[in-house]
Design an enzyme around this catalytic site. Structure first.
Site, PDB file in Angstrom:
ATOM      1  N   TYR A  92      13.924 -10.863 -11.004  1.00  0.00           N
ATOM      2  CA  TYR A  92      12.606 -10.269 -10.750  1.00  0.00           C
ATOM      3  C   TYR A  92      11.562 -10.862 -11.692  1.00  0.00           C
ATOM      4  CZ  TYR A  92       8.822  -6.830 -11.193  1.00  0.00           C
ATOM      5  OH  TYR A  92       7.591  -6.229 -11.271  1.00  0.00           O
ATOM      6  N   SER A 141       3.636  -8.704 -14.438  1.00  0.00           N
ATOM      7  CA  SER A 141       4.435  -7.675 -15.106  1.00  0.00           C
ATOM      8  C   SER A 141       4.760  -8.037 -16.555  1.00  0.00           C
ATOM      9  CB  SER A 141       5.743  -7.496 -14.331  1.00  0.00           C
ATOM     10  OG  SER A 141       6.674  -6.777 -15.091  1.00  0.00           O
ATOM     11  N   SER A 183      10.528  -4.467  -6.399  1.00  0.00           N
ATOM     12  CA  SER A 183      10.043  -4.262  -7.764  1.00  0.00           C
ATOM     13  C   SER A 183      11.092  -3.714  -8.721  1.00  0.00           C
ATOM     14  CB  SER A 183       8.824  -3.324  -7.734  1.00  0.00           C
ATOM     15  OG  SER A 183       9.248  -2.010  -7.417  1.00  0.00           O
ATOM     16  N   ASP A 195       1.601   2.157  -6.797  1.00  0.00           N
ATOM     17  CA  ASP A 195       0.273   1.647  -7.163  1.00  0.00           C
ATOM     18  C   ASP A 195      -0.639   1.546  -5.948  1.00  0.00           C
ATOM     19  OD1 ASP A 195       1.536   1.393  -9.553  1.00  0.00           O
ATOM     20  OD2 ASP A 195       1.084  -0.728  -9.852  1.00  0.00           O
ATOM     21  N   GLU A 245       7.496  -7.538 -17.733  1.00  0.00           N
ATOM     22  CA  GLU A 245       8.861  -8.086 -17.681  1.00  0.00           C
ATOM     23  C   GLU A 245       8.847  -9.599 -17.893  1.00  0.00           C
ATOM     24  OE1 GLU A 245      12.239  -6.730 -17.001  1.00  0.00           O
ATOM     25  OE2 GLU A 245      11.070  -5.192 -17.995  1.00  0.00           O
ATOM     26  N   ILE A 288       0.827  -1.226   0.000  1.00  0.00           N
ATOM     27  CA  ILE A 288       0.000   0.000   0.000  1.00  0.00           C
ATOM     28  C   ILE A 288       0.853   1.264   0.000  1.00  0.00           C
ATOM     29  CG2 ILE A 288      -0.239   0.163   2.531  1.00  0.00           C
ATOM     30  CD1 ILE A 288      -3.209   0.975   2.002  1.00  0.00           C
ATOM     31  N   ASP A 319       4.496  -8.706   6.575  1.00  0.00           N
ATOM     32  CA  ASP A 319       5.553  -8.806   5.567  1.00  0.00           C
ATOM     33  C   ASP A 319       5.265 -10.037   4.715  1.00  0.00           C
ATOM     34  OD1 ASP A 319       8.765  -7.596   5.653  1.00  0.00           O
ATOM     35  OD2 ASP A 319       8.253  -9.261   4.309  1.00  0.00           O
TER      36      ASP A 319
HETATM   37  P1  NDP Z   1       6.736  -0.005  -5.585  1.00  0.00           P
HETATM   38  O1  NDP Z   1       8.149  -0.465  -5.597  1.00  0.00           O
HETATM   39  O2  NDP Z   1       6.451   1.459  -5.666  1.00  0.00           O
HETATM   40  O3  NDP Z   1       6.024  -0.548  -4.263  1.00  0.00           O
HETATM   41  C1  NDP Z   1       6.279  -1.831  -3.771  1.00  0.00           C
HETATM   42  C2  NDP Z   1       5.544  -2.013  -2.452  1.00  0.00           C
HETATM   43  O4  NDP Z   1       5.851  -3.300  -1.915  1.00  0.00           O
HETATM   44  C3  NDP Z   1       5.938  -0.992  -1.363  1.00  0.00           C
HETATM   45  O5  NDP Z   1       4.793  -0.683  -0.620  1.00  0.00           O
HETATM   46  C4  NDP Z   1       6.915  -1.788  -0.526  1.00  0.00           C
HETATM   47  O6  NDP Z   1       7.046  -1.328   0.794  1.00  0.00           O
HETATM   48  C5  NDP Z   1       6.240  -3.151  -0.552  1.00  0.00           C
HETATM   49  N1  NDP Z   1       7.116  -4.257  -0.159  1.00  0.00           N
HETATM   50  C6  NDP Z   1       8.348  -4.528  -0.624  1.00  0.00           C
HETATM   51  N2  NDP Z   1       8.828  -5.639  -0.043  1.00  0.00           N
HETATM   52  C7  NDP Z   1       7.867  -6.081   0.815  1.00  0.00           C
HETATM   53  C8  NDP Z   1       7.769  -7.167   1.709  1.00  0.00           C
HETATM   54  N3  NDP Z   1       8.765  -8.037   1.881  1.00  0.00           N
HETATM   55  N4  NDP Z   1       6.622  -7.309   2.427  1.00  0.00           N
HETATM   56  C9  NDP Z   1       5.610  -6.423   2.298  1.00  0.00           C
HETATM   57  N5  NDP Z   1       5.663  -5.353   1.476  1.00  0.00           N
HETATM   58  C10 NDP Z   1       6.772  -5.198   0.739  1.00  0.00           C
HETATM   59  O7  NDP Z   1       5.988  -0.786  -6.758  1.00  0.00           O
HETATM   60  P2  NDP Z   1       4.776  -0.297  -7.686  1.00  0.00           P
HETATM   61  O8  NDP Z   1       3.745   0.320  -6.847  1.00  0.00           O
HETATM   62  O9  NDP Z   1       5.317   0.415  -8.857  1.00  0.00           O
HETATM   63  O10 NDP Z   1       4.247  -1.705  -8.248  1.00  0.00           O
HETATM   64  C11 NDP Z   1       3.249  -2.458  -7.556  1.00  0.00           C
HETATM   65  C12 NDP Z   1       3.334  -3.906  -7.980  1.00  0.00           C
HETATM   66  O11 NDP Z   1       3.132  -4.010  -9.382  1.00  0.00           O
HETATM   67  C13 NDP Z   1       4.682  -4.580  -7.718  1.00  0.00           C
HETATM   68  O12 NDP Z   1       4.430  -5.932  -7.429  1.00  0.00           O
HETATM   69  C14 NDP Z   1       5.411  -4.468  -9.045  1.00  0.00           C
HETATM   70  O13 NDP Z   1       6.369  -5.494  -9.168  1.00  0.00           O
HETATM   71  C15 NDP Z   1       4.255  -4.644  -9.998  1.00  0.00           C
HETATM   72  N6  NDP Z   1       4.385  -4.005 -11.289  1.00  0.00           N
HETATM   73  C16 NDP Z   1       4.661  -2.671 -11.385  1.00  0.00           C
HETATM   74  C17 NDP Z   1       4.696  -2.051 -12.603  1.00  0.00           C
HETATM   75  C18 NDP Z   1       5.008  -0.601 -12.742  1.00  0.00           C
HETATM   76  O14 NDP Z   1       5.302  -0.173 -13.872  1.00  0.00           O
HETATM   77  N7  NDP Z   1       4.934   0.201 -11.678  1.00  0.00           N
HETATM   78  C19 NDP Z   1       4.419  -2.810 -13.843  1.00  0.00           C
HETATM   79  C20 NDP Z   1       4.121  -4.213 -13.622  1.00  0.00           C
HETATM   80  C21 NDP Z   1       4.096  -4.762 -12.391  1.00  0.00           C
HETATM   81  P3  NDP Z   1       8.031  -0.082   1.164  1.00  0.00           P
HETATM   82  O15 NDP Z   1       7.264   1.175   0.823  1.00  0.00           O
HETATM   83  O16 NDP Z   1       8.260  -0.262   2.614  1.00  0.00           O
HETATM   84  O17 NDP Z   1       9.261  -0.222   0.325  1.00  0.00           O
HETATM   85  P1  GDR Z   2      11.738  -1.595 -15.786  1.00  0.00           P
HETATM   86  O1  GDR Z   2      11.838  -0.063 -15.364  1.00  0.00           O
HETATM   87  O2  GDR Z   2      13.025  -2.297 -15.665  1.00  0.00           O
HETATM   88  O3  GDR Z   2      11.077  -1.607 -17.137  1.00  0.00           O
HETATM   89  O4  GDR Z   2      10.770  -2.181 -14.662  1.00  0.00           O
HETATM   90  P2  GDR Z   2      13.089   0.915 -15.212  1.00  0.00           P
HETATM   91  O5  GDR Z   2      12.522   2.286 -15.222  1.00  0.00           O
HETATM   92  O6  GDR Z   2      13.965   0.531 -14.079  1.00  0.00           O
HETATM   93  O7  GDR Z   2      13.918   0.650 -16.577  1.00  0.00           O
HETATM   94  C1  GDR Z   2      13.363   0.910 -17.856  1.00  0.00           C
HETATM   95  C2  GDR Z   2      14.464   0.865 -18.898  1.00  0.00           C
HETATM   96  O8  GDR Z   2      15.332   1.992 -18.716  1.00  0.00           O
HETATM   97  C3  GDR Z   2      16.679   1.553 -18.853  1.00  0.00           C
HETATM   98  N1  GDR Z   2      17.579   2.472 -18.135  1.00  0.00           N
HETATM   99  C4  GDR Z   2      17.589   2.693 -16.811  1.00  0.00           C
HETATM  100  N2  GDR Z   2      16.812   2.217 -15.819  1.00  0.00           N
HETATM  101  C5  GDR Z   2      17.049   2.657 -14.556  1.00  0.00           C
HETATM  102  N3  GDR Z   2      16.263   2.217 -13.552  1.00  0.00           N
HETATM  103  N4  GDR Z   2      18.054   3.536 -14.264  1.00  0.00           N
HETATM  104  C6  GDR Z   2      18.872   4.044 -15.227  1.00  0.00           C
HETATM  105  O9  GDR Z   2      19.764   4.831 -14.955  1.00  0.00           O
HETATM  106  C7  GDR Z   2      18.628   3.616 -16.582  1.00  0.00           C
HETATM  107  N5  GDR Z   2      19.201   3.912 -17.770  1.00  0.00           N
HETATM  108  C8  GDR Z   2      18.551   3.210 -18.701  1.00  0.00           C
HETATM  109  C9  GDR Z   2      16.651   0.150 -18.258  1.00  0.00           C
HETATM  110  O10 GDR Z   2      17.812  -0.577 -18.666  1.00  0.00           O
HETATM  111  C10 GDR Z   2      15.344  -0.379 -18.827  1.00  0.00           C
HETATM  112  O11 GDR Z   2      15.538  -0.877 -20.107  1.00  0.00           O
HETATM  113  C11 GDR Z   2       9.601  -1.471 -14.255  1.00  0.00           C
HETATM  114  C12 GDR Z   2       9.342  -1.829 -12.781  1.00  0.00           C
HETATM  115  O12 GDR Z   2       8.292  -1.031 -12.306  1.00  0.00           O
HETATM  116  C13 GDR Z   2       8.958  -3.290 -12.635  1.00  0.00           C
HETATM  117  O13 GDR Z   2       8.555  -3.556 -11.282  1.00  0.00           O
HETATM  118  C14 GDR Z   2       7.789  -3.582 -13.577  1.00  0.00           C
HETATM  119  O14 GDR Z   2       7.426  -4.937 -13.483  1.00  0.00           O
HETATM  120  C15 GDR Z   2       8.162  -3.216 -14.998  1.00  0.00           C
HETATM  121  O15 GDR Z   2       8.500  -1.850 -15.058  1.00  0.00           O
HETATM  122  C16 GDR Z   2       7.021  -3.469 -15.967  1.00  0.00           C
END
Ligand code: NDP
Ligand code: GDR
Length: 365
Positions: free
Chosen positions: A177, A154, A108, A31, A156, A27, A82
């Site tokens: 991941y 995802s 993530s 997201d 990914e 939460i 957790d």
């Molecule tokens: P964030 O990294 O912003 O948030 C992740 C959340 O998970 C945080 O609340 C974090 O807590 C919590 N968390 C991490 N580890 C644990 C654990 N061991 N136990 C309980 N809670 C935990 O991710 P997003 O909101 O961007 O993404 C939400 C979900 O969707 C994730 O599963 C991500 O992999 C997936 N996803 C995201 C995409 C994107 O583009 N954003 C695309 C596809 C999938 P804390 O705040 O304490 O770190």
């Molecule tokens: P991604 O997102 O790996 O797609 O995962 P990220 O923004 O980390 O990378 C996207 C692309 O950008 C390139 N890149 C860099 N990335 C980061 N983080 N930092 C850099 O400096 C940088 N320079 C270039 C990466 O190589 C990559 O190709 C996100 C996360 O939210 C996942 O949890 C989720 O599942 C996927 O999106 C869908």
């Protein structure tokens, strides 16, 4: 506010249906915060599981938090748990009695998953299994078989499989991941098939927002744009600029999560804009928007290249559009502007504190 599922109180003499209860893991993440706002607006009571941290980790939801000591009507409640602790998951299910469970928690960050693969698998893959098993056993003991489960999958998972990617595209994960998300995906399918659980996988493509974590590439860029514009930094160090991503707005994507749990039958759905851009194109739009040329500031740093890259993601969301009636509202240019606007404002505030000597001009994440 309380339109869709009723407030649980009587209006015009009729008894309103009881308020729906949602349980969200993750939460405090990007997201989780948007989903909480969305569900509160639909009249839900929202319970979030947060993990213990030495610093406060609730910044994204502080604006909707109501201290339970001051307000007995608080509809968002937070509990320590957790995904690595199965007993805490089962205990909160038994206590909260949710109607819908959204599993958003994860380590993530794709690049970080190469550094901490074991932990990533434990939280992302086994964590989902722990939660599914907690839901299954909770239902078996309580008979509350109406519970619905959402798993945050995802794009990914598609990894190196060429675009466009849909629900029928084979997975070829390219990181610990992504492999862990594949396991979580199949655990979810298995619990649906084996136990009849209403469980859905949302296969979401990248979605961003002003609340995006600062070490994902979009936010890293827009933070730097703000700071460069205001004079707090001059260089931005990045890795691979040629990767293509299908970037949408997180606020749009949480609606698709909810819609999946409102259908007659559980299923899996791709959620995407169906438009893809390279990191370089993101740089063009973000720097260009404030009148800067990214080539004057970006430095390629090998540290940010990954052991295995995902080159090209572009979703085919026709099933979600057809069955769920979902479509994205925010386009690419609008998303970039939204993020840059916020980060320019944030940089201005930071500058005031730097000038007053309260903080140092920190380096980028
Ligand atoms: P964030 O990294 O912003 O948030 C992740 C959340 O998970 C945080 O609340 C974090 O807590 C919590 N968390 C991490 N580890 C644990 C654990 N061991 N136990 C309980 N809670 C935990 O991710 P997003 O909101 O961007 O993404 C939400 C979900 O969707 C994730 O599963 C991500 O992999 C997936 N996803 C995201 C995409 C994107 O583009 N954003 C695309 C596809 C999938 P804390 O705040 O304490 O770190
Ligand atoms: P991604 O997102 O790996 O797609 O995962 P990220 O923004 O980390 O990378 C996207 C692309 O950008 C390139 N890149 C860099 N990335 C980061 N983080 N930092 C850099 O400096 C940088 N320079 C270039 C990466 O190589 C990559 O190709 C996100 C996360 O939210 C996942 O949890 C989720 O599942 C996927 O999106 C869908």
């Amino acid at each position: 506010m309380e339109n869709a599922v009723g407030s649980g109180s009587a209006t015009n003499g009729e008894v309103a249906p009881p308020r729906k209860v949602a349980l969200i893991t993750g939460i405090t993440g990007q997201d989780g915060s948007y989903l909480t706002e969305f569900l509160l607006n639909k009249g839900y009571e929202v319970h979030g599981l947060i993990r213990r941290s030495s610093n406060f980790n609730t910044q994204r939801i502080d604006h909707i938090y109501v201290d339970p000591h001051n307000a007995h009507k608080a509809r968002m409640k937070l509990h320590y748990a957790d995904l690595s602790d199965a007993s805490s998951l089962r205990r909160w299910l038994d206590t909260i009695l949710p109607d819908e469970v959204y599993n958003l928690a994860a380590q993530s960050h794709v690049a970080v998953s190469f550094e901490i693969p074991d932990y990533t698998a434990d939280v992302v893959a086994t964590g989902a299994l722990r939660l599914l098993e907690a839901v299954r056993s909770h239902i078996a003991d309580s008979g509350r078989s109406h519970i619905r489960y959402y798993q945050a999958g995802s794009s990914e998972m598609f990894g190196s499989t060429p675009p466009p990617q849909s629900e029928t595209t084979p997975f070829h994960p390219r990181s610990p991941y992504a492999a862990s998300k594949c396991a979580a995906h199949w655990y979810t399918v298995n619990y649906r098939e084996a136990y009849g659980l209403y469980a859905c996988n949302g296969i979401l493509f990248n979605h961003e927002s002003p609340r995006r974590g600062e070490n994902f590439v979009t936010r890293k860029i827009t933070r730097a744009v703000g700071r460069i514009k205001i004079g707090l930094q001059s260089k931005l160090f990045l890795g691979n600029l040629q990767a293509s991503r299908d970037w949408g707005f997180a606020g749009d994507y949480v609606e698709a999560m909810w819609l999946m749990l409102q259908q007659e039958k559980p299923d899996d759905y791709v959620v995407a804009t169906e438009e893809s851009h390279t990191v370089e194109e993101f740089l063009e739009v973000a720097f260009g928007y404030v009148g800067l040329n990214w080539r004057d500031h970006v430095v390629i740093d090998k540290r940010y290249f990954r052991p295995a890259e995902v080159d090209n993601l572009k979703g085919d969301a026709s099933k979600a559009k057809k069955v769920l009636g979902w479509k994205p509202k925010v386009g690419f240019a609008q998303l970039v502007k939204m993020m840059v606007d916020q980060d320019v404002e944030m940089a201005k505030k930071e500058k005031v504190l730097v000038d007053a000597g309260y903080i140092d001009a920190q380096q980028q994440p």
